[in-house]
Design a protein around this motif. Sequence first.
Motif, PDB file in Angstrom:
ATOM      1  N   ARG A 128       6.791 -10.286  -3.259  1.00 49.68           N
ATOM      2  CA  ARG A 128       5.905 -11.360  -3.708  1.00 49.68           C
ATOM      3  C   ARG A 128       4.510 -10.816  -4.021  1.00 49.68           C
ATOM      4  O   ARG A 128       3.893 -11.193  -5.030  1.00 49.68           O
ATOM      5  N   GLU A 129       4.024  -9.921  -3.202  1.00 56.05           N
ATOM      6  CA  GLU A 129       2.705  -9.342  -3.439  1.00 56.05           C
ATOM      7  C   GLU A 129       2.687  -8.502  -4.716  1.00 56.05           C
ATOM      8  O   GLU A 129       1.701  -8.530  -5.472  1.00 56.05           O
ATOM      9  N   ARG A 132       2.478 -10.871  -7.635  1.00 52.76           N
ATOM     10  CA  ARG A 132       1.182 -11.540  -7.727  1.00 52.76           C
ATOM     11  C   ARG A 132       0.172 -10.724  -8.530  1.00 52.76           C
ATOM     12  O   ARG A 132      -0.813 -11.260  -9.038  1.00 52.76           O
ATOM     13  N   GLN A 133       0.417  -9.424  -8.655  1.00 51.56           N
ATOM     14  CA  GLN A 133      -0.527  -8.550  -9.356  1.00 51.56           C
ATOM     15  C   GLN A 133      -0.228  -8.412 -10.846  1.00 51.56           C
ATOM     16  O   GLN A 133      -0.922  -7.681 -11.554  1.00 51.56           O
ATOM     17  N   GLN A 137      -1.421 -13.264 -14.941  1.00 51.14           N
ATOM     18  CA  GLN A 137      -0.944 -13.760 -13.656  1.00 51.14           C
ATOM     19  C   GLN A 137       0.110 -14.840 -13.847  1.00 51.14           C
ATOM     20  O   GLN A 137      -0.047 -15.744 -14.670  1.00 51.14           O
ATOM     21  N   PRO A 140       2.820 -19.709  -9.522  1.00 48.61           N
ATOM     22  CA  PRO A 140       3.587 -19.548  -8.268  1.00 48.61           C
ATOM     23  C   PRO A 140       5.087 -19.780  -8.410  1.00 48.61           C
ATOM     24  O   PRO A 140       5.876 -19.001  -7.845  1.00 48.61           O
ATOM     25  N   ILE A 143       6.660 -16.696  -9.855  1.00 47.45           N
ATOM     26  CA  ILE A 143       6.667 -15.607  -8.878  1.00 47.45           C
ATOM     27  C   ILE A 143       7.851 -15.763  -7.935  1.00 47.45           C
ATOM     28  O   ILE A 143       8.561 -14.793  -7.634  1.00 47.45           O
ATOM     29  N   GLU A 144       8.089 -16.990  -7.471  1.00 51.03           N
ATOM     30  CA  GLU A 144       9.191 -17.221  -6.542  1.00 51.03           C
ATOM     31  C   GLU A 144      10.546 -16.958  -7.199  1.00 51.03           C
ATOM     32  O   GLU A 144      11.470 -16.468  -6.554  1.00 51.03           O
TER      33      GLU A 144
END
Length: 280
Positions: A128-129, A132-133, A137, A140, A143-144
């Motif tokens: 996940r980190e 996030r980068q 961007q 959320p 990202i998940e």
Amino acid sequence: MRNPTGRQLRFGSELRKLRERAGLSATEAGQLMGIKQAQISNMEAGRVGVSAERVRTLACHYDCSDKALVEAIAAMTGDRTRGWWEEYREILPAVLLDMAEVEHHATHLRSAVTVHIPGLFQTTDYAREIFRQDVPQMPPPDIEHRVSFRIKRQAVLYRDQPTPHQAIIHEAALRMKFGGPSVTRAQLRHLLDMSDREHVTVQVIPFDAGTFPGSGQAIYYSGGPVPQLDTVNLDQSHGPVFLDSEAQLDKYRVLLDRMKACALSPAESRDFIHTVIQDL
């Protein structure tokens, strides 16, 4: 008609390679088979199903004497089913789904990374980190989706007959504190747990090793049933890039072997990772 998957495209590409080695045009191949040139083209584009027997017939007309290669290509005709990755078809880029499909069918896996822990060994928080980068961007929910997809890819290491994976990881990747010390510590402990598995080999290249080949890129190598059907995946910022020409495969086999020679032994690597955890 759905677009062909990466595996179907690779199948068609291998048929085309057989024909081109025979010095035949698609029209000439069609004449030998008693079919239209367009049908040969559709086969080679992965757009239509092809029986194993037709693959063998094509190989015969193409004077291919490599029986192991022919049977390996013929075996690719037996599974045009859609795997678990299809649930992400409208969510993630198709090239990521192709990567999961390649890993699913691989006979063995090799990876070499300098900055990140290999994706198949990443924890949820660590992955996940990483996502996030990304630039730009991602929202959320996206990202998940990426995180869950990466974790599901790891199933190849847990199934009844897990795929052997040999990983070479530079010390820099161990010391990058993605998500902070606690996330990094949990990630390295998970890496140690994975290295305990019989089918997993982890080797570390320490800073003290100095320069080494392949230091500027992340390499993922998926083995096929025969060497000609191996696949190289280079992890780029815009997504994975797949390579499968004979010269490219030879190059990256040598490169990975040379990187392995620069790395600590598996036992020394485990001790080294323990030391890094203590330093956090």
